[in-house]
Design a protein around this motif. Sequence first.
Motif, PDB file in Angstrom:
ATOM      1  N   SER A 199       0.838  -1.207   0.000  1.00 55.52           N
ATOM      2  CA  SER A 199       0.000   0.000   0.000  1.00 55.52           C
ATOM      3  C   SER A 199       0.871   1.256   0.000  1.00 55.52           C
ATOM      4  CB  SER A 199      -0.912   0.011   1.235  1.00 55.52           C
ATOM      5  OG  SER A 199      -1.408   1.334   1.444  1.00 55.52           O
TER       6      SER A 199
ATOM      7  N   HIS B 174      -0.324   4.214   0.317  1.00 56.15           N
ATOM      8  CA  HIS B 174      -0.857   5.091   1.368  1.00 56.15           C
ATOM      9  C   HIS B 174      -0.214   4.753   2.712  1.00 56.15           C
ATOM     10  CE1 HIS B 174      -4.190   5.683  -1.602  1.00 56.15           C
ATOM     11  NE2 HIS B 174      -4.142   6.901  -1.112  1.00 56.15           N
TER      12      HIS B 174
ATOM     13  N   ARG C  43       3.684   5.856   2.764  1.00 62.62           N
ATOM     14  CA  ARG C  43       4.065   7.241   3.062  1.00 62.62           C
ATOM     15  C   ARG C  43       4.098   7.468   4.579  1.00 62.62           C
ATOM     16  NH1 ARG C  43      -1.253  10.123   0.446  1.00 62.62           N
ATOM     17  NH2 ARG C  43      -0.679   8.710  -1.208  1.00 62.62           N
TER      18      ARG C  43
ATOM     19  N   ARG D 266      -9.724  -5.811   6.692  1.00 62.78           N
ATOM     20  CA  ARG D 266     -10.341  -4.481   6.541  1.00 62.78           C
ATOM     21  C   ARG D 266     -11.869  -4.558   6.543  1.00 62.78           C
ATOM     22  NH1 ARG D 266      -6.034  -3.743   2.608  1.00 62.78           N
ATOM     23  NH2 ARG D 266      -7.448  -3.898   0.838  1.00 62.78           N
TER      24      ARG D 266
ATOM     25  N   GLY E 165     -13.166   1.381   6.102  1.00 62.71           N
ATOM     26  CA  GLY E 165     -12.515   0.105   5.786  1.00 62.71           C
ATOM     27  C   GLY E 165     -11.212   0.255   5.023  1.00 62.71           C
ATOM     28  N   GLN E 166     -10.571   1.408   5.155  1.00 63.13           N
ATOM     29  CA  GLN E 166      -9.333   1.660   4.406  1.00 63.13           C
ATOM     30  C   GLN E 166      -8.116   1.669   5.325  1.00 63.13           C
ATOM     31  OE1 GLN E 166     -10.294   5.461   2.615  1.00 63.13           O
ATOM     32  NE2 GLN E 166     -11.021   4.492   0.736  1.00 63.13           N
ATOM     33  N   ILE E 167      -6.995   1.281   4.734  1.00 62.96           N
ATOM     34  CA  ILE E 167      -5.691   1.491   5.355  1.00 62.96           C
ATOM     35  C   ILE E 167      -5.043   2.712   4.706  1.00 62.96           C
ATOM     36  CG2 ILE E 167      -5.236  -0.873   6.099  1.00 62.96           C
ATOM     37  CD1 ILE E 167      -3.686  -1.224   3.414  1.00 62.96           C
ATOM     38  N   PRO E 168      -4.143   3.378   5.410  1.00 61.49           N
ATOM     39  CA  PRO E 168      -3.635   3.060   6.733  1.00 61.49           C
ATOM     40  C   PRO E 168      -4.544   3.582   7.843  1.00 61.49           C
ATOM     41  CG  PRO E 168      -2.535   5.011   5.909  1.00 61.49           C
ATOM     42  CD  PRO E 168      -3.445   4.527   4.808  1.00 61.49           C
TER      43      PRO E 168
ATOM     44  N   ASP F 126      -6.648   7.882   7.370  1.00 62.17           N
ATOM     45  CA  ASP F 126      -6.242   8.770   6.272  1.00 62.17           C
ATOM     46  C   ASP F 126      -4.753   9.103   6.384  1.00 62.17           C
ATOM     47  OD1 ASP F 126      -7.484  10.609   3.933  1.00 62.17           O
ATOM     48  OD2 ASP F 126      -5.757  11.555   4.891  1.00 62.17           O
ATOM     49  N   SER F 127      -4.024   8.679   5.355  1.00 63.04           N
ATOM     50  CA  SER F 127      -2.568   8.802   5.378  1.00 63.04           C
ATOM     51  C   SER F 127      -2.102  10.244   5.592  1.00 63.04           C
ATOM     52  CB  SER F 127      -1.979   8.255   4.077  1.00 63.04           C
ATOM     53  OG  SER F 127      -2.549   8.900   2.960  1.00 63.04           O
ATOM     54  N   ASN F 128      -2.730  11.186   4.902  1.00 65.47           N
ATOM     55  CA  ASN F 128      -2.255  12.562   5.025  1.00 65.47           C
ATOM     56  C   ASN F 128      -2.580  13.136   6.406  1.00 65.47           C
ATOM     57  OD1 ASN F 128      -1.332  12.331   2.425  1.00 65.47           O
ATOM     58  ND2 ASN F 128      -3.082  13.381   1.506  1.00 65.47           N
TER      59      ASN F 128
ATOM     60  N   MET G 232      -3.817   9.762  -6.654  1.00 63.99           N
ATOM     61  CA  MET G 232      -4.710   8.631  -6.358  1.00 63.99           C
ATOM     62  C   MET G 232      -5.472   8.185  -7.612  1.00 63.99           C
ATOM     63  SD  MET G 232      -6.266   6.696  -4.062  1.00 63.99           S
ATOM     64  CE  MET G 232      -7.692   5.633  -4.153  1.00 63.99           C
TER      65      MET G 232
ATOM     66  N   TYR H  15       3.275   6.333  -5.039  1.00 67.76           N
ATOM     67  CA  TYR H  15       2.526   5.949  -6.246  1.00 67.76           C
ATOM     68  C   TYR H  15       3.153   6.505  -7.519  1.00 67.76           C
ATOM     69  CZ  TYR H  15      -1.027   4.021  -3.199  1.00 67.76           C
ATOM     70  OH  TYR H  15      -1.691   3.264  -2.256  1.00 67.76           O
TER      71      TYR H  15
HETATM   72  N1  LIG Z   1      -7.688   8.747   1.612  1.00 64.29           N
HETATM   73  C1  LIG Z   1      -7.187   7.501   2.126  1.00 64.29           C
HETATM   74  C2  LIG Z   1      -7.178   6.441   1.032  1.00 64.29           C
HETATM   75  C3  LIG Z   1      -6.643   5.129   1.524  1.00 64.29           C
HETATM   76  C4  LIG Z   1      -6.865   3.995   0.562  1.00 64.29           C
HETATM   77  O1  LIG Z   1      -7.468   4.143  -0.510  1.00 64.29           O
HETATM   78  N2  LIG Z   1      -6.367   2.823   0.964  1.00 64.29           N
HETATM   79  C5  LIG Z   1      -6.579   1.636   0.175  1.00 64.29           C
HETATM   80  C6  LIG Z   1      -5.333   0.754   0.188  1.00 64.29           C
HETATM   81  S1  LIG Z   1      -3.929   1.548  -0.488  1.00 64.29           S
HETATM   82  C7  LIG Z   1      -7.703   0.836   0.783  1.00 64.29           C
HETATM   83  O2  LIG Z   1      -7.711   0.619   1.966  1.00 64.29           O
HETATM   84  N3  LIG Z   1      -8.640   0.414  -0.059  1.00 64.29           N
HETATM   85  C8  LIG Z   1      -9.734  -0.409   0.353  1.00 64.29           C
HETATM   86  C9  LIG Z   1     -11.055   0.253   0.127  1.00 64.29           C
HETATM   87  O3  LIG Z   1     -11.103   1.429  -0.259  1.00 64.29           O
HETATM   88  O4  LIG Z   1     -12.044  -0.414   0.338  1.00 64.29           O
HETATM   89  C10 LIG Z   1      -5.783   7.716   2.711  1.00 64.29           C
HETATM   90  O5  LIG Z   1      -5.086   8.635   2.266  1.00 64.29           O
HETATM   91  O6  LIG Z   1      -5.399   6.984   3.623  1.00 64.29           O
END
Ligand SMILES: N[C@@H](CCC(=O)N[C@@H](CS)C(=O)NCC(=O)O)C(=O)O
Length: 213
Positions: free
Chosen positions: A14, A16, A19, A41, A53-56, A67-69, A108, A165
């Motif tokens: 990942s 995200h 970073r 997730r 449901g997103q990482i990180p 949210d990474s940022n 992204m 990325y």
């Molecule tokens: N805006 C979020 C985006 C994070 C993101 O898209 N992570 C992806 C993995 S790189 C994820 O978890 N995707 C699963 C999903 O969206 O269901 C961030 O900056 O952390």
Amino acid sequence: MPSPEIILHGTPLSGHAHRVELLLLALDLPYRNEPAPADVRQSPAFRTLNPLGQIPVLQDGDLTFADSNAIMVYLVRRYAPDSAWLPRDPVGAAQVQRWLSIAAGEVMHGPSTARLITQFGLNDDKARAKRIAARLLAFMEEHLAARDYLAAAHPTIADLACYSYVAHAPEGGISLRPYPAVRDWLARIEALPFFKPIPPSPLPLELDDDAAA
Ligand SMILES: N[C@@H](CCC(=O)N[C@@H](CS)C(=O)NCC(=O)O)C(=O)O
């Protein structure tokens, strides 16, 4: 003083999460990686950490951030408030924010999405992702022709947010060959003493110009 345990929920591939890990390494903060592949997730336990449901996701003691940022802003303000990673002055802060927005927007929807389609089977519009990436990379090339880093005369979290990325754009079929200033910038990030790479894709690269940049 760092908390006893910082936990970074992510996966090795990942960008995200990458970073955030780069910043943890840059700030020399002790942390533990907690693997969060797709099945994790989707679990109720993970959804309590991030309903999207997103990482990180980052846990720092009792605090949880998604949210990474946002995580990077937290880490700098919490542990290195006087560092150059996120300037305090209005102009410097705005320059960094501009690139954080680009990381969440064009990066992204361009190179990241192209890589997700090619490497992970995402059902999305690859031609659109490539168009977005081409516009982004042309802009970055022009911008970086006159400077070493994206938002200041030194590395900031803007560089970390955009690095992963863009560096792995070839895994989405996007060659970096036409962008020498971008490649020099990537090399500058990779030369930073704390740098740790994302593992390369095991799949063969399929670039438009048939050349891995
Ligand atoms: N805006 C979020 C985006 C994070 C993101 O898209 N992570 C992806 C993995 S790189 C994820 O978890 N995707 C699963 C999903 O969206 O269901 C961030 O900056 O952390």
